[in-house]
Design an enzyme around this catalytic site. Structure first.
Site, short mmCIF file in Angstrom:
data_model
loop_
_atom_site.label_atom_id
_atom_site.label_comp_id
_atom_site.label_asym_id
_atom_site.label_seq_id
_atom_site.Cartn_x
_atom_site.Cartn_y
_atom_site.Cartn_z
N HIS A 53 0.86 -1.19 0.00
CA HIS A 53 0.00 0.00 0.00
C HIS A 53 0.89 1.23 0.00
O HIS A 53 2.01 1.21 0.50
CB HIS A 53 -0.87 -0.04 1.26
CG HIS A 53 -1.95 0.99 1.32
ND1 HIS A 53 -1.70 2.31 1.66
CD2 HIS A 53 -3.30 0.91 1.12
CE1 HIS A 53 -2.83 2.99 1.66
NE2 HIS A 53 -3.82 2.16 1.34
N ASP A 84 2.73 -4.17 8.05
CA ASP A 84 1.45 -3.49 7.89
C ASP A 84 0.36 -4.54 8.08
O ASP A 84 0.15 -5.40 7.23
CB ASP A 84 1.38 -2.86 6.50
CG ASP A 84 0.00 -2.34 6.12
OD1 ASP A 84 -0.93 -2.43 6.95
OD2 ASP A 84 -0.16 -1.85 4.98
N GLN A 92 -5.01 -5.35 6.97
CA GLN A 92 -5.96 -6.34 6.47
C GLN A 92 -5.91 -7.64 7.26
O GLN A 92 -6.79 -8.50 7.10
CB GLN A 92 -5.68 -6.62 4.99
CG GLN A 92 -5.76 -5.42 4.08
CD GLN A 92 -7.15 -4.81 4.02
OE1 GLN A 92 -8.14 -5.46 4.31
NE2 GLN A 92 -7.22 -3.55 3.65
N LYS A 143 -10.72 -0.60 10.09
CA LYS A 143 -10.81 -1.86 9.37
C LYS A 143 -11.15 -3.02 10.31
O LYS A 143 -11.45 -4.13 9.85
CB LYS A 143 -9.51 -2.13 8.63
CG LYS A 143 -9.30 -1.21 7.42
CD LYS A 143 -8.03 -1.54 6.69
CE LYS A 143 -7.95 -0.83 5.35
NZ LYS A 143 -7.88 0.63 5.46
N CYS A 190 -4.69 2.39 -3.79
CA CYS A 190 -3.45 2.91 -3.18
C CYS A 190 -2.31 1.91 -3.34
O CYS A 190 -1.51 1.69 -2.42
CB CYS A 190 -3.66 3.25 -1.70
SG CYS A 190 -4.81 4.61 -1.43
#
Length: 404
Positions: free
Chosen positions: A121, A198, A201, A224, A362
């Site tokens: 991302h 990261d 998700q 999220k 993104c």
């Protein structure tokens, strides 16, 4: 079409007032809808419990401070970390920028190397590019496999003693492919590099344990995870935080301020939370963490795997449709239709009551690699069910009829 019998049922859609009957929300990878429990916690915090934290000596302030720190413990628990290593931020983007500006500025010099992957991302690319411009560091890019995973064999070959940081996504926001984080962390540590993950998700659907994964930094967002926007978290090894300089200056992050003698700073994590924090956001994040824990993320993940399999099976029957990513993607299905721009697909689906994301997500370097300007992305959540997949597929057939 008949849904496979192996889709594990999660009957929670009624808990989401933002999803009316007949509307199919398939954009949870962008931001998740909120269950009533989270909405109630936020409303109650503003309506009955609100006060500042860490400053007031009156009882309500003390109570809200306890709630804020309880939220820190609950959110740290989402990733199996100690609360002392959990910094509240405005989101994962700020969490990554914090590491780049604080740890990165203090530890990277000209000629040092940072290793990213092709599928990151922008929030896990641009801060490192900015850091490289400031320090003279060099960025290397790990390739991906044919099914959309970070190529760990290539990663191992590329790593050298010049690499100071590896920054990778736990789950791709385009493909839904999952990284073997422990393997990547071991490779990074073997050459003396730190690793940042990261987890945006991953945290909503995977059981994350930062100790078992062996990571140094782990960034994720509340919105999220079925929580509010404007709040996220950085978890870091407490020993790392203790030696990182402040990211921003202001109230709450100080020990003592003197115009004559300068300023001394509070210990971590307080030194990284300058100013009045998003108090109610943290309370909402706590409620979201509790909600996730009550369902169990393994159950959510298994539920989403079934829906992904159903969606990929039905979409693969449509001529002129290209699917991306692995068959076992974590809650995400990305695709394109020959001769139809993703924005047109999304617009027609919207008319059919199906909300998907279309664009570069993104992740423009990944789009360049795929040779496309955009993809259509359908992403699932705990509240998704087979009717959402059926509506998506029926909507795609409508696109084919319109475009011939």
């Amino acid at each position: 079409m008949n849904a496979p019998a192996n889709i594990a049922p999660l009957d929670v859609k009624a808990q989401f007032p933002g999803i009316p009957e007949g509307w199919h929300y398939l954009d949870s990878a962008a931001t998740a809808q909120k269950p009533q429990a989270v909405i109630d916690a936020i409303t109650n915090a503003y309506a009955h419990d609100y006060a500042t934290v860490h400053r007031g000596v009156y009882e309500r302030s003390a109570a809200m401070t306890r709630s804020y720190e309880a939220a820190r413990a609950a959110v740290a628990g989402l990733v199996g970390g100690d609360p002392e290593g959990l910094v509240f931020t405005r989101g994962a983007t700020e969490a990554i920028n914090l590491v780049a500006a604080s740890w990165g500025e203090a530890n990277l010099n000209e000629g040092d190397r940072i290793l990213l992957s092709r599928l990151e991302h922008h929030s896990n690319i641009v801060p490192w590019q900015m850091l490289a411009e400031r320090t003279g560091a060099v960025i290397d890019v790990c390739p991906i496999t044919a099914d959309g995973r970070i190529d760990l064999s290539a990663l191992e070959e590329m790593l050298s003693e010049h690499h100071k940081l590896v920054a990778l996504s736990h789950v791709s926001n385009v493909f839904g492919s999952t990284l073997d984080v422990r393997a990547a962390a071991d490779m990074a540590h073997k050459v003396g590099a730190k690793i940042l993950i990261d987890g945006c998700q991953a945290v909503p659907r995977l059981d994350v344990d930062v100790a078992a994964l062996g990571v140094d930094f782990y960034a994720f967002s509340a919105h999220k995870c079925y929580g509010p926007t404007g709040v996220g978290a950085l978890w870091a090894q407490p020993g790392l935080l203790d030696h990182m300089p402040p990211y921003q200056g202001g109230g709450a992050m100080i020990d003592r301020v003197s115009l004559e003698d300068g300023t001394t700073y509070a210990p971590a994590p307080a030194r990284f939370e300058a100013g009045t924090p998003h108090i109610v956001g943290a309370v909402g994040f706590h409620a979201a963490a509790d909600w996730l824990s009550s369902l169990g993320r393994e159950a959510i993940h298994n539920h989403e795997l079934g829906l992904v399999a159903f969606a990929r099976e039905e979409l693969s029957k449509i001529d002129g449709l290209t699917l991306y990513g692995p068959d076992d993607s974590a809650g995400i299905v990305s695709f394109n239709m020959d001769g139809v721009h993703g924005h047109d697909v999304a617009t027609i689906l919207d008319d059919a009551g199906v909300a998907v994301r279309a664009g570069h997500h993104c992740a423009q370097p990944l789009m360049d690699y795929l040779g496309v300007s955009a993809t259509v992305r359908a992403s699932f959540a705990a509240h998704s069910d087979p009717s959402d997949v059926s509506a998506l597929v029926e909507g795609i057939y409508k696109v084919k009829r319109i475009f011939g």
